[in-house]
Design a protein around this motif. Structure first.
Motif, PDB file in Angstrom:
ATOM      1  N   GLN A  70       0.838  -1.206   0.000  1.00 27.31           N
ATOM      2  CA  GLN A  70       0.000   0.000   0.000  1.00 27.31           C
ATOM      3  C   GLN A  70       0.868   1.249   0.000  1.00 27.31           C
ATOM      4  O   GLN A  70       0.590   2.210  -0.725  1.00 27.31           O
ATOM      5  N   ILE A 105      -9.647  -4.439   5.888  1.00 25.58           N
ATOM      6  CA  ILE A 105      -9.147  -3.094   5.597  1.00 25.58           C
ATOM      7  C   ILE A 105      -8.429  -2.552   6.837  1.00 25.58           C
ATOM      8  O   ILE A 105      -7.527  -1.725   6.731  1.00 25.58           O
ATOM      9  N   CYS A 113      -6.873   4.669   2.507  1.00 24.96           N
ATOM     10  CA  CYS A 113      -8.116   3.956   2.175  1.00 24.96           C
ATOM     11  C   CYS A 113      -9.263   4.940   2.031  1.00 24.96           C
ATOM     12  O   CYS A 113      -9.452   5.809   2.891  1.00 24.96           O
ATOM     13  N   GLU A 143      -4.508   5.280  -3.978  1.00 24.37           N
ATOM     14  CA  GLU A 143      -5.392   4.889  -2.873  1.00 24.37           C
ATOM     15  C   GLU A 143      -5.982   3.491  -3.103  1.00 24.37           C
ATOM     16  O   GLU A 143      -6.010   2.982  -4.218  1.00 24.37           O
TER      17      GLU A 143
END
Lengths: 299, 299
Positions: A70, A105, A113, A143
């Protein structure tokens, strides 16, 4: 039905000896094939751990890799990489969309996020095309976007409750495919997950909500009415999976009767797609040595 | 300077024997008093754990309570409770705003968090009042909003870099106070945190970014120019803390040279404010027994 998929009535006696190529391959809904949800057991574990303790540990162990991927995705975007990921979560009431956001998540850095839960459309939203509110909620470059429900509601509840004419529903499948095609062309990796639970398990989870005053806020009497429409919803899901599992944006069917398996499967789907993107930290666009010298000379 | 605040040059030799009433009390910037940042040591631990291992463990241990309070806040909103919380994070480059979001907000359920990082305003944003983009990013009822930078930039960089006339900067303090007053009246608990780092520590962290190619994307040569303006920024922060630490929305000063202490302090500030709100799961607005009967009778 994918061959590695077990049936409810045929419990697999031993651990699989050969792992499938990937979790994505094992859970992907075939493109342009009829889909019969009854042939997928909602408590299946077609790939991955068989036991809860192993599954929970394996999911938690993914956090560092997910976090690094990420960060690389976000870092790359600062140098112009347009890519991003969009997780679409669909499933019947109590299938665990909210639980997936919390537990899967929750493994990521929340700052990267962009989460949106779609409820009944507002008056303003209804005055636009059904894709209007969707487009506004898309993730930015770098994102990870998460949709808890999505544009698919417009061919699910929209169809079951007759909220639009049948011809309009028909057109929407094409609009969705075109829309998702355009997303992928602009750098969005679309990961669509159908959380598949059984009719029995839903009853059990609704009862749990009724029996726990701290869960009453999650319940609405309309949930029982929707449950009476279960067969129509399953048909609507079958159509959505059949008609919108495209090469550009396939559907993944995740057996969701077991919460730990659902979390393991969605985590791994995200991991594999992020690994596929393989985003890279950008090279410095400034003179590192020069900056270092200036910094050291400063007070 | 609050009495319990230790000085850099006077290390406190023993653990405090009497804990202050609360972390909020210990870290709150006094209202209507002059603020001298030089009198606050950035490596102080005016309340709470003295050792990293204890601090890290104490922060992690808060997760269940934070999660439950957040769920209660959200649940209450579904029954009309308008309350919400807004965490405003400000601080010099490398003070750890992003790290706080990752490590502290990472303790919450991401679905109830609305995070916004404010960068240099866009052309559209500059065409509006400086509060326009802020108002659009506010949390909804039941949510926890997080601002990584905020409207305070308009009296910080805006002042230091002369982006607006001095008279305009003057007016903005009043606009901010009025705006925050209106937020609190509409149910927003505003928690404003200034992450206080030392000039030395900033140099070390900037060097770390330069010395690690995976962190180059976080660096910009402009960071060195901003660092040269350190005294002006400290003055601008002092003015912002002095003029905008109101009874309705006080500032909290968190010593941020130690990352673990920063995380511990911000987590506890959030915990205390959520406990102060004491949100409650709403009572069912439907007939539970009747729903239970209908559900059990359904197939």
């Amino acid at each position: 039905m994918p061959q590695e998929y077990e049936q409810n009535q045929e419990p697999r006696p031993v651990e699989p000896t050969v792992a499938p190529a990937s979790v994505s391959d094992a859970l992907r809904v075939p493109v342009s094939s009829p889909v019969s949800l009854a042939s997928y057991a909602a408590d299946a574990r077609p790939v991955g751990p068989r036991e809860k303790s192993a599954g929970v540990a394996a999911t938690a162990a993914l956090a560092p890799r997910l976090g690094e991927l990420q960060e690389r995705l976000y870092a790359a975007s600062t140098a112009g990489d347009p890519r991003r990921l969009l997780l679409v979560l669909q499933g019947m009431d109590t299938s665990g969309k909210g639980g997936t956001v919390k537990h899967v998540i929750g493994l990521f850095n929340p700052s990267g996020c962009r989460i949106r839960a779609f409820k009944a459309p507002t008056e303003e939203e209804r005055a636009h095309s059904f894709l209007w509110r969707i487009a506004k909620a898309l993730p930015e470059a770098g994102e990870i976007g998460i949709f808890d429900r999505s544009h698919y509601e417009d061919v699910l509840i929209g169809r079951v409750r007759g909220l639009a004419a049948p011809e309009e529903i028909e057109r929407r499948y094409d609009h969705i495919n075109n829309f998702e095609q355009s997303l992928t062309e602009s750098g969005v990796t679309v990961v669509k997950v159908f959380l598949h639970i059984s009719h029995d398990r839903q009853k059990r989870r609704l009862l749990e909500r009724l029996d726990n005053p701290q869960k009453h806020w999650k319940f609405a009497p309309g949930d029982i009415e929707d449950r009476a429409l279960w067969p129509a919803y399953q048909e609507a899901y079958e159509s959505a999976l059949e008609r919108c599992s495209s090469p550009a944006a396939p559907w993944y069917l995740v057996p969701a009767d077991r919460k730990w398996y659902r979390n393991w499967a969605v985590s791994n789907l995200l991991l594999e797609h992020l690994e596929g993107l393989d985003p890279q930290y950008p090279k410095a666009d400034f003179d590192v040595a020069e900056c270092r010298r200036r910094l050291l000379e400063s007070p």
